[in-house]
Design a protein around this motif. Structure first.
Motif, mmCIF file in Angstrom:
data_model
loop_
_atom_site.group_PDB
_atom_site.id
_atom_site.type_symbol
_atom_site.label_atom_id
_atom_site.label_comp_id
_atom_site.label_asym_id
_atom_site.label_seq_id
_atom_site.Cartn_x
_atom_site.Cartn_y
_atom_site.Cartn_z
ATOM 1 N N GLN A 96 0.838 -1.197 0.000
ATOM 2 C CA GLN A 96 0.000 0.000 0.000
ATOM 3 C C GLN A 96 0.876 1.251 0.000
ATOM 4 N N ARG A 97 1.883 1.255 0.853
ATOM 5 C CA ARG A 97 2.782 2.416 0.944
ATOM 6 C C ARG A 97 3.567 2.608 -0.350
ATOM 7 N N GLN A 98 4.094 1.513 -0.909
ATOM 8 C CA GLN A 98 4.909 1.609 -2.109
ATOM 9 C C GLN A 98 4.085 2.024 -3.328
ATOM 10 N N LEU A 99 2.847 1.544 -3.420
ATOM 11 C CA LEU A 99 2.009 1.918 -4.553
ATOM 12 C C LEU A 99 1.777 3.418 -4.595
ATOM 13 N N ARG A 100 1.564 4.012 -3.438
ATOM 14 C CA ARG A 100 1.384 5.466 -3.418
ATOM 15 C C ARG A 100 2.637 6.164 -3.908
ATOM 16 N N GLU A 101 3.806 5.736 -3.438
ATOM 17 C CA GLU A 101 5.052 6.377 -3.845
ATOM 18 C C GLU A 101 5.320 6.176 -5.332
ATOM 19 N N MET A 102 4.903 5.043 -5.872
ATOM 20 C CA MET A 102 5.140 4.737 -7.283
ATOM 21 C C MET A 102 4.347 5.637 -8.223
ATOM 22 N N LEU A 103 3.360 6.360 -7.691
ATOM 23 C CA LEU A 103 2.582 7.268 -8.525
ATOM 24 C C LEU A 103 3.313 8.565 -8.827
ATOM 25 N N GLY A 104 4.454 8.788 -8.207
ATOM 26 C CA GLY A 104 5.248 9.976 -8.495
ATOM 27 C C GLY A 104 4.503 11.255 -8.209
ATOM 28 N N LYS A 105 4.388 12.126 -9.228
ATOM 29 C CA LYS A 105 3.758 13.439 -9.018
ATOM 30 C C LYS A 105 2.281 13.326 -8.648
ATOM 31 N N ASP A 106 1.659 12.193 -8.910
ATOM 32 C CA ASP A 106 0.239 12.020 -8.573
ATOM 33 C C ASP A 106 0.027 11.438 -7.179
ATOM 34 N N ARG A 107 1.087 11.159 -6.445
ATOM 35 C CA ARG A 107 0.904 10.476 -5.157
ATOM 36 C C ARG A 107 0.129 11.311 -4.150
ATOM 37 N N ASP A 188 -3.527 0.174 -12.988
ATOM 38 C CA ASP A 188 -4.907 0.613 -12.749
ATOM 39 C C ASP A 188 -4.933 2.012 -12.148
ATOM 40 N N LEU A 189 -4.079 2.244 -11.153
ATOM 41 C CA LEU A 189 -4.049 3.550 -10.496
ATOM 42 C C LEU A 189 -3.619 4.646 -11.466
ATOM 43 N N GLU A 190 -2.646 4.348 -12.311
ATOM 44 C CA GLU A 190 -2.178 5.344 -13.279
ATOM 45 C C GLU A 190 -3.277 5.683 -14.281
ATOM 46 N N ARG A 191 -4.022 4.688 -14.752
ATOM 47 C CA ARG A 191 -5.136 4.959 -15.667
ATOM 48 C C ARG A 191 -6.182 5.835 -14.985
ATOM 49 N N LEU A 192 -6.465 5.521 -13.731
ATOM 50 C CA LEU A 192 -7.439 6.295 -12.982
ATOM 51 C C LEU A 192 -6.987 7.750 -12.841
ATOM 52 N N MET A 193 -5.717 7.970 -12.509
ATOM 53 C CA MET A 193 -5.220 9.324 -12.332
ATOM 54 C C MET A 193 -5.287 10.106 -13.644
ATOM 55 N N ARG A 194 -4.990 9.453 -14.753
ATOM 56 C CA ARG A 194 -5.089 10.130 -16.048
ATOM 57 C C ARG A 194 -6.526 10.505 -16.348
ATOM 58 N N ALA A 195 -7.450 9.581 -16.086
ATOM 59 C CA ALA A 195 -8.850 9.812 -16.410
ATOM 60 C C ALA A 195 -9.448 10.953 -15.595
ATOM 61 N N ASN A 196 -8.900 11.214 -14.412
ATOM 62 C CA ASN A 196 -9.486 12.202 -13.502
ATOM 63 C C ASN A 196 -8.632 13.456 -13.328
ATOM 64 N N ALA A 197 -7.612 13.598 -14.167
ATOM 65 C CA ALA A 197 -6.677 14.715 -13.998
ATOM 66 C C ALA A 197 -7.353 16.071 -14.173
ATOM 67 N N GLY A 198 -8.448 16.143 -14.923
ATOM 68 C CA GLY A 198 -9.071 17.414 -15.203
ATOM 69 C C GLY A 198 -9.758 18.057 -14.017
ATOM 70 N N TRP A 199 -10.179 17.265 -13.039
ATOM 71 C CA TRP A 199 -10.929 17.846 -11.918
ATOM 72 C C TRP A 199 -10.369 17.473 -10.554
ATOM 73 N N ASP A 200 -9.627 16.371 -10.471
ATOM 74 C CA ASP A 200 -9.166 15.879 -9.163
ATOM 75 C C ASP A 200 -7.885 16.573 -8.762
ATOM 76 N N LYS A 201 -7.894 17.258 -7.638
ATOM 77 C CA LYS A 201 -6.723 17.959 -7.128
ATOM 78 C C LYS A 201 -6.287 17.357 -5.799
ATOM 79 N N PRO A 202 -4.995 17.491 -5.451
ATOM 80 C CA PRO A 202 -4.515 16.904 -4.185
ATOM 81 C C PRO A 202 -5.188 17.526 -2.974
ATOM 82 N N GLY A 203 -5.356 16.710 -1.936
ATOM 83 C CA GLY A 203 -5.822 17.217 -0.642
ATOM 84 C C GLY A 203 -7.323 17.245 -0.507
ATOM 85 N N ARG A 204 -7.769 17.192 0.767
ATOM 86 C CA ARG A 204 -9.200 17.267 1.052
ATOM 87 C C ARG A 204 -9.623 18.723 1.175
#
Length: 204
Positions: A96-107, A188-204
């Motif tokens: 779980q921890r490594q997958l987040r780090e593997m997302l790079g700028k999208d983590r 899967d996570l990378e595809r999801l991040m690409r698909a949602n890049a237009g509206w999804d921003k970091p942080g709550r």
């Protein structure tokens, strides 16, 4: 044609604003579910998605109540240690921890959530490992029955064998296979991040 009266005009304006705000989210979900991942996802897409129950009784590790709605606003890569956290559990937490780090700028668009059933105990060393890093996991407790009423393992498997992905609106929408392959989950996570890049921003 006569002008709309003020109440009607206000309602139309409200609906227009809601439509404009929702359009990027709808488009990203269409692209993620229909164009990008359907038939290609490594994990199991949950259709229909399952909302995080607003009544889910969450507490932090000190026993203080935490509102379920406070988890909205960020993608949540979720793990449930459904029994004493053994070597397999620790391996899943490391993944779980490594997958987040593997997302790079999208983590920073993805948080780690650990939901601990009320009849499971983590060791002090495990809690320290989860909470003491630069990007600590959110570790919360909840009644086992309540967790299992929202998230579910695949038939023939345990909750602790999976990772569960929850979207920023609190909807469980993907489950990894049991004992997942990290590189496949990453895709899967990378595809999801690409698909949602237009509206999804970091942080709550």
């Amino acid at each position: 044609m006569p002008d709309l009266d003020p109440p009607k005009r206000s309602r139309w304006t409200l609906w227009l604003v809601l439509l404009v705000c929702a359009a990027p989210v709808v488009a990203s979900y269409f692209s993620f579910y229909v164009l990008d991942l359907r038939g290609r996802a490594y994990g199991d897409l949950i259709q229909p998605t399952r909302d995080l129950p607003a009544s889910l009784a969450l507490t932090d590790l000190k026993g203080a109540p935490v509102a379920a709605v406070s988890l909205h606003g960020q993608w949540l890569l979720t793990y449930v240690p459904d029994r004493a956290c053994d070597e397999g559990c620790e391996r899943m937490l490391f993944m779980q921890r490594q997958l987040r780090e593997m997302l790079g700028k999208d983590r920073d668009r993805l948080d780690k959530l650990v939901l601990v059933p009320d009849d499971v105990n983590l060791t002090p060393a495990q809690i320290d490992a989860l909470t003491a890093h630069g990007a600590p996991a959110t570790v919360l407790r909840a009644p086992r029955a309540a967790i299992e009423g929202w998230l579910m393992a695949a038939p023939g498997h345990r909750m602790g064998e999976h990772l569960f992905l929850v979207d920023p609106m609190g909807r469980w929408m993907l489950r990894t296979p049991a004992t997942p392959e990290p590189s496949a989950v990453k895709k899967d996570l990378e595809r999801l991040m690409r698909a949602n890049a237009g509206w999804d921003k970091p942080g709550r």
